[in-house]
Scaffold this motif. Structure first.
Motif, PDB file in Angstrom:
ATOM      1  N   TYR A   1      -2.446  27.823  41.283  1.00 41.31           N
ATOM      2  CA  TYR A   1      -1.796  29.102  40.979  1.00 41.31           C
ATOM      3  C   TYR A   1      -1.990  30.126  42.103  1.00 41.31           C
ATOM      4  CZ  TYR A   1      -6.582  29.451  39.297  1.00 41.31           C
ATOM      5  OH  TYR A   1      -7.941  29.360  39.202  1.00 41.31           O
ATOM      6  N   GLY A   2      -2.605  29.729  43.180  1.00 40.56           N
ATOM      7  CA  GLY A   2      -2.813  30.639  44.306  1.00 40.56           C
ATOM      8  C   GLY A   2      -1.635  30.596  45.261  1.00 40.56           C
ATOM      9  N   GLU A   3      -1.791  31.299  46.392  1.00 36.62           N
ATOM     10  CA  GLU A   3      -0.684  31.346  47.353  1.00 36.62           C
ATOM     11  C   GLU A   3      -0.425  29.999  48.028  1.00 36.62           C
ATOM     12  OE1 GLU A   3      -2.728  32.969  51.407  1.00 36.62           O
ATOM     13  OE2 GLU A   3      -2.211  34.488  49.915  1.00 36.62           O
ATOM     14  N   GLU A   4      -1.404  29.095  47.911  1.00 30.74           N
ATOM     15  CA  GLU A   4      -1.199  27.777  48.507  1.00 30.74           C
ATOM     16  C   GLU A   4      -0.666  26.754  47.503  1.00 30.74           C
ATOM     17  OE1 GLU A   4      -4.994  27.980  49.886  1.00 30.74           O
ATOM     18  OE2 GLU A   4      -4.475  28.569  51.910  1.00 30.74           O
ATOM     19  N   GLY A   5      -0.338  27.254  46.311  1.00 30.57           N
ATOM     20  CA  GLY A   5       0.209  26.389  45.261  1.00 30.57           C
ATOM     21  C   GLY A   5       1.395  25.545  45.710  1.00 30.57           C
ATOM     22  N   PRO A   6       2.380  26.134  46.434  1.00 26.59           N
ATOM     23  CA  PRO A   6       3.532  25.315  46.861  1.00 26.59           C
ATOM     24  C   PRO A   6       3.133  24.109  47.710  1.00 26.59           C
ATOM     25  CG  PRO A   6       4.006  27.641  47.176  1.00 26.59           C
ATOM     26  CD  PRO A   6       2.572  27.558  46.774  1.00 26.59           C
ATOM     27  N   GLN A   7       2.086  24.273  48.517  1.00 23.69           N
ATOM     28  CA  GLN A   7       1.651  23.145  49.349  1.00 23.69           C
ATOM     29  C   GLN A   7       1.048  22.042  48.477  1.00 23.69           C
ATOM     30  OE1 GLN A   7      -0.197  23.934  53.291  1.00 23.69           O
ATOM     31  NE2 GLN A   7      -0.219  26.037  52.571  1.00 23.69           N
ATOM     32  N   ILE A   8       0.324  22.454  47.422  1.00 25.58           N
ATOM     33  CA  ILE A   8      -0.237  21.454  46.502  1.00 25.58           C
ATOM     34  C   ILE A   8       0.911  20.737  45.789  1.00 25.58           C
ATOM     35  CG2 ILE A   8      -1.695  21.091  44.467  1.00 25.58           C
ATOM     36  CD1 ILE A   8      -3.388  23.447  45.312  1.00 25.58           C
ATOM     37  N   LEU A   9       1.919  21.507  45.361  1.00 26.72           N
ATOM     38  CA  LEU A   9       3.081  20.902  44.683  1.00 26.72           C
ATOM     39  C   LEU A   9       3.783  19.908  45.603  1.00 26.72           C
ATOM     40  CD1 LEU A   9       4.922  23.664  42.641  1.00 26.72           C
ATOM     41  CD2 LEU A   9       3.480  21.826  41.814  1.00 26.72           C
ATOM     42  N   ALA A  10       3.905  20.299  46.890  1.00 28.37           N
ATOM     43  CA  ALA A  10       4.548  19.402  47.859  1.00 28.37           C
ATOM     44  C   ALA A  10       3.737  18.110  47.990  1.00 28.37           C
ATOM     45  CB  ALA A  10       4.674  20.102  49.207  1.00 28.37           C
ATOM     46  N   GLY A  11       2.412  18.260  48.028  1.00 28.87           N
ATOM     47  CA  GLY A  11       1.534  17.087  48.110  1.00 28.87           C
ATOM     48  C   GLY A  11       1.682  16.205  46.879  1.00 28.87           C
ATOM     49  N   LEU A  12       1.769  16.858  45.714  1.00 29.94           N
ATOM     50  CA  LEU A  12       1.889  16.099  44.469  1.00 29.94           C
ATOM     51  C   LEU A  12       3.229  15.361  44.384  1.00 29.94           C
ATOM     52  CD1 LEU A  12       0.251  18.586  41.929  1.00 29.94           C
ATOM     53  CD2 LEU A  12      -0.720  16.453  42.783  1.00 29.94           C
ATOM     54  N   SER A  13       4.266  15.934  45.014  1.00 25.89           N
ATOM     55  CA  SER A  13       5.563  15.240  45.063  1.00 25.89           C
ATOM     56  C   SER A  13       5.405  13.912  45.795  1.00 25.89           C
ATOM     57  CB  SER A  13       6.587  16.083  45.823  1.00 25.89           C
ATOM     58  OG  SER A  13       6.784  17.294  45.187  1.00 25.89           O
ATOM     59  N   ILE A  14       4.585  13.933  46.839  1.00 23.60           N
ATOM     60  CA  ILE A  14       4.356  12.698  47.605  1.00 23.60           C
ATOM     61  C   ILE A  14       3.481  11.740  46.793  1.00 23.60           C
ATOM     62  CG2 ILE A  14       3.431  11.754  49.762  1.00 23.60           C
ATOM     63  CD1 ILE A  14       4.197  14.511  51.032  1.00 23.60           C
ATOM     64  N   LEU A  15       2.536  12.304  46.016  1.00 23.58           N
ATOM     65  CA  LEU A  15       1.683  11.461  45.157  1.00 23.58           C
ATOM     66  C   LEU A  15       2.549  10.655  44.184  1.00 23.58           C
ATOM     67  CD1 LEU A  15      -0.997  10.531  43.846  1.00 23.58           C
ATOM     68  CD2 LEU A  15      -0.956  12.618  42.489  1.00 23.58           C
ATOM     69  N   SER A  16       3.601  11.298  43.698  1.00 25.05           N
ATOM     70  CA  SER A  16       4.512  10.637  42.758  1.00 25.05           C
ATOM     71  C   SER A  16       5.043   9.333  43.368  1.00 25.05           C
ATOM     72  CB  SER A  16       5.658  11.606  42.450  1.00 25.05           C
ATOM     73  OG  SER A  16       6.549  11.059  41.572  1.00 25.05           O
ATOM     74  N   HIS A  17       5.435   9.413  44.633  1.00 25.71           N
ATOM     75  CA  HIS A  17       5.964   8.229  45.335  1.00 25.71           C
ATOM     76  C   HIS A  17       4.845   7.210  45.571  1.00 25.71           C
ATOM     77  CE1 HIS A  17       8.144   5.794  48.185  1.00 25.71           C
ATOM     78  NE2 HIS A  17       7.233   6.028  49.107  1.00 25.71           N
ATOM     79  N   ILE A  18       3.681   7.716  46.009  1.00 27.86           N
ATOM     80  CA  ILE A  18       2.556   6.817  46.306  1.00 27.86           C
ATOM     81  C   ILE A  18       2.140   6.051  45.036  1.00 27.86           C
ATOM     82  CG2 ILE A  18       0.089   6.768  46.954  1.00 27.86           C
ATOM     83  CD1 ILE A  18       0.738   9.148  48.841  1.00 27.86           C
ATOM     84  N   ALA A  19       2.043   6.784  43.914  1.00 27.04           N
ATOM     85  CA  ALA A  19       1.628   6.140  42.661  1.00 27.04           C
ATOM     86  C   ALA A  19       2.652   5.095  42.219  1.00 27.04           C
ATOM     87  CB  ALA A  19       1.434   7.199  41.583  1.00 27.04           C
ATOM     88  N   SER A  20       3.947   5.376  42.447  1.00 24.17           N
ATOM     89  CA  SER A  20       4.985   4.392  42.096  1.00 24.17           C
ATOM     90  C   SER A  20       4.794   3.113  42.908  1.00 24.17           C
ATOM     91  CB  SER A  20       6.377   4.952  42.393  1.00 24.17           C
ATOM     92  OG  SER A  20       6.654   6.011  41.555  1.00 24.17           O
ATOM     93  N   GLN A  21       4.508   3.286  44.201  1.00 18.99           N
ATOM     94  CA  GLN A  21       4.329   2.128  45.080  1.00 18.99           C
ATOM     95  C   GLN A  21       3.082   1.338  44.710  1.00 18.99           C
ATOM     96  OE1 GLN A  21       6.546   1.188  47.668  1.00 18.99           O
ATOM     97  NE2 GLN A  21       7.748   2.657  46.511  1.00 18.99           N
ATOM     98  N   THR A  22       1.974   2.050  44.426  1.00 16.88           N
ATOM     99  CA  THR A  22       0.739   1.324  44.076  1.00 16.88           C
ATOM    100  C   THR A  22       0.909   0.609  42.732  1.00 16.88           C
ATOM    101  OG1 THR A  22      -0.227   3.325  43.117  1.00 16.88           O
ATOM    102  CG2 THR A  22      -0.839   2.806  45.390  1.00 16.88           C
ATOM    103  N   ALA A  23       1.695   1.217  41.835  1.00 21.34           N
ATOM    104  CA  ALA A  23       1.940   0.565  40.542  1.00 21.34           C
ATOM    105  C   ALA A  23       2.771  -0.700  40.759  1.00 21.34           C
ATOM    106  CB  ALA A  23       2.679   1.523  39.610  1.00 21.34           C
ATOM    107  N   LYS A  24       3.778  -0.584  41.633  1.00 25.20           N
ATOM    108  CA  LYS A  24       4.673  -1.721  41.894  1.00 25.20           C
ATOM    109  C   LYS A  24       3.907  -2.895  42.492  1.00 25.20           C
ATOM    110  CE  LYS A  24       8.780  -0.553  43.611  1.00 25.20           C
ATOM    111  NZ  LYS A  24       9.683  -0.135  44.725  1.00 25.20           N
TER     112      LYS A  24
END
Lengths: 210, 260
Positions: free
Chosen positions: B70-93
């Motif tokens: 919820y801080g000013e760096e929140g968007p960067q965390i969200l951007a990182g989490l967007s990439i986590l979404s892809h990484i988790a899909s690949q590790t699951a696959k």
């Protein structure tokens, strides 16, 4: 859970809160300002709960480690839980303003954190050794700049060669600062566009739906 | 009433908002195609996961320390989490072990949900374990030493650090190097950490690249359209910088011309 709750509800909340905070920035009206202040209060409360959630998560994880007797880990889990609950007990019984509570933090955590931070110097050195191996053009440029900056930082360098002493600070002040500012401007644009994407409900990857 | 001091911010936001909507409309109605240049750092994610799968060793992901969602760096965390979404899909696959560590607990539920959703999407919901996402500590150095411990004990084969990164970046990345992990690092506004990332990581995502990652991975035309809008804004900024530089350089000559 229905699609509405799992997909649309979080996106809707994100959009409403986002728009509210943007409107507050421009001081559109008193109602908006007070609503935004209320949302900020909620953030403080939610972050308090998040800390509790963190403590529960850590406890759950380490209790599992101890229960399963995970090789090479479970004794450390006992130490972690003992320290964590002792600290919570001291905080609850003597309040967080007590000297004992502060002493426990300052005497244990502070020196350990400083040790970790000090190690950074060695890590910088080992990373520099690898980075400065002149394998290609970029690495050579990297190495040259680093040498010039190091030379510029030598206290006696202005006495030896004032011209050489000025190159290092110039590299830091002109090309480096210029490049960093360019990066910051594009990053800021990226943040705004990501924000707009989120407000419009187009960015869903942070909800696990890439 | 709109505060006078905020006029610039207001018009910038309005400009970007209209531009984004226009780009989305062009893609939707006119079928405009948006080409995005190759982002080596994002493409390397699959390579790193493939390597970890072959070695049967875990993949580690972090959005960094200190910053809160919820801080000013929140968007960067969200951007990182967007990439986590892809990484988790690949590790699951590929059934690759995944370890996600979080520093501030505000990121914990979101990271857990993202990993769970990704495993569900890949039809591997039964393989999701809650201990894949671990909250280590809210203290920066304690968190860094916790990650070091995980690297050394579990012999991580791929390390992704994408988000607002602080001084602990090098501690984590150097340990990653020692255990032979392939590393991808990226940060948006923490430019001070960039030289460390470039020196230590195999691939680096710089500045805006981490915010573009979500759209780049999904290849969703409407998301890519927003990047087109961002590029137009970028060209506008470059033009403004050039005009500013020219005006500053030739200010005397320009003033004398105006007087004439």
């Amino acid at each position: 859970m229905s699609v509405l709750v799992r997909r649309s509800f979080p996106l809707g909340i994100a959009a409403i809160v986002g728009i509210l905070m943007i409107l507050e920035l421009f001081q559109v009206g008193k109602e908006i300002t007070s609503s935004a202040a209320m949302v900020r209060d909620w953030v403080v409360i939610i972050s308090g709960f998040a800390l509790c959630l963190g403590a529960v998560h850590v406890t759950g994880f380490h209790v599992n480690q101890i229960r399963k007797r995970t090789a090479g880990r479970w004794p450390f889990s006992i130490v972690l839980l003992a320290v964590m609950f002792s600290y919570i007990a001291v905080g609850v019984s003597l309040t967080t303003m007590s000297g004992t509570y502060r002493w426990l933090y300052d005497a244990i955590n502070f020196p350990l954190a400083q040790v970790m931070f000090s190690l950074l110097a060695f890590y910088i050195f080992s990373a520099a050794v690898r980075a400065f191996q002149a394998r290609n053009f970029e690495a050579v440029a990297f190495l040259l700049c680093a040498i010039l900056v190091v030379i510029g930082n030598i206290p006696s360098m202005p006495l030896i060669s004032s011209a050489l002493a000025q190159i290092g600070p110039w590299i830091l002040d002109v090309p480096t600062k210029g490049a960093f500012r360019g990066l910051l401007i594009t990053a800021a644009l990226g943040i705004i566009v990501l924000g707009i994407r989120t407000l419009l409900g187009r960015e869903t990857a942070y909800l696990g739906r890439a | 009433m709109l505060k006078v001091g905020n006029f610039g911010t207001f018009y910038l936001l309005l400009f970007l908002f209209v531009l984004t909507l226009l780009s989305i409309w062009l893609v939707r109605s006119k079928g405009m195609k948006v080409h995005v240049r190759r982002l080596a750092g994002i493409d390397a994610i699959n390579e790193a996961i493939g390597r970890a799968t072959e070695l049967a060793r875990p993949v580690h992901f972090t959005t960094g320390t200190m910053a809160t969602l919820y801080g000013e760096e929140g968007p960067q965390i969200l951007a990182g989490l967007s990439i986590l979404s892809h990484i988790a899909s690949q590790t699951a696959k590929y059934r690759t072990p995944l370890v996600v560590t979080v520093c501030h607990p505000s990121t914990l539920p979101l990271a857990e949900e993202i990993v769970r959703e990704s495993y569900l999407k890949e039809g591997r919901a039964d393989e999701f374990r809650p201990d894949m996402v671990r909250h280590l500590s809210t203290e920066q150095q304690a968190y860094a030493s916790g990650v070091q411990g995980i690297f050394l004990r579990e012999k991580v084969a791929a390390n992704f650090m994408i988000g607002p990164l602080y001084a602990d970046t090098l501690i984590i990345a150097e340990t990653g190097y020692r255990v032979g992990a392939m590393q991808v690092g990226g940060t948006g506004t923490k430019t001070v950490q960039l030289p460390f990332l470039v020196a230590v990581c195999d691939y680096t995502l710089i500045g805006e690249e981490i915010f573009a990652a979500g759209a780049y991975i999904s290849q969703n035309p409407e998301q890519l359209a927003t990047m087109f809008a961002e590029d137009i804004a970028k060209f506008a900024v470059i033009a403004l910088v050039l005009i500013g530089a020219i005006v500053t350089l030739f200010s005397k000559e320009l003033l004398s011309l105006l007087k004439l």
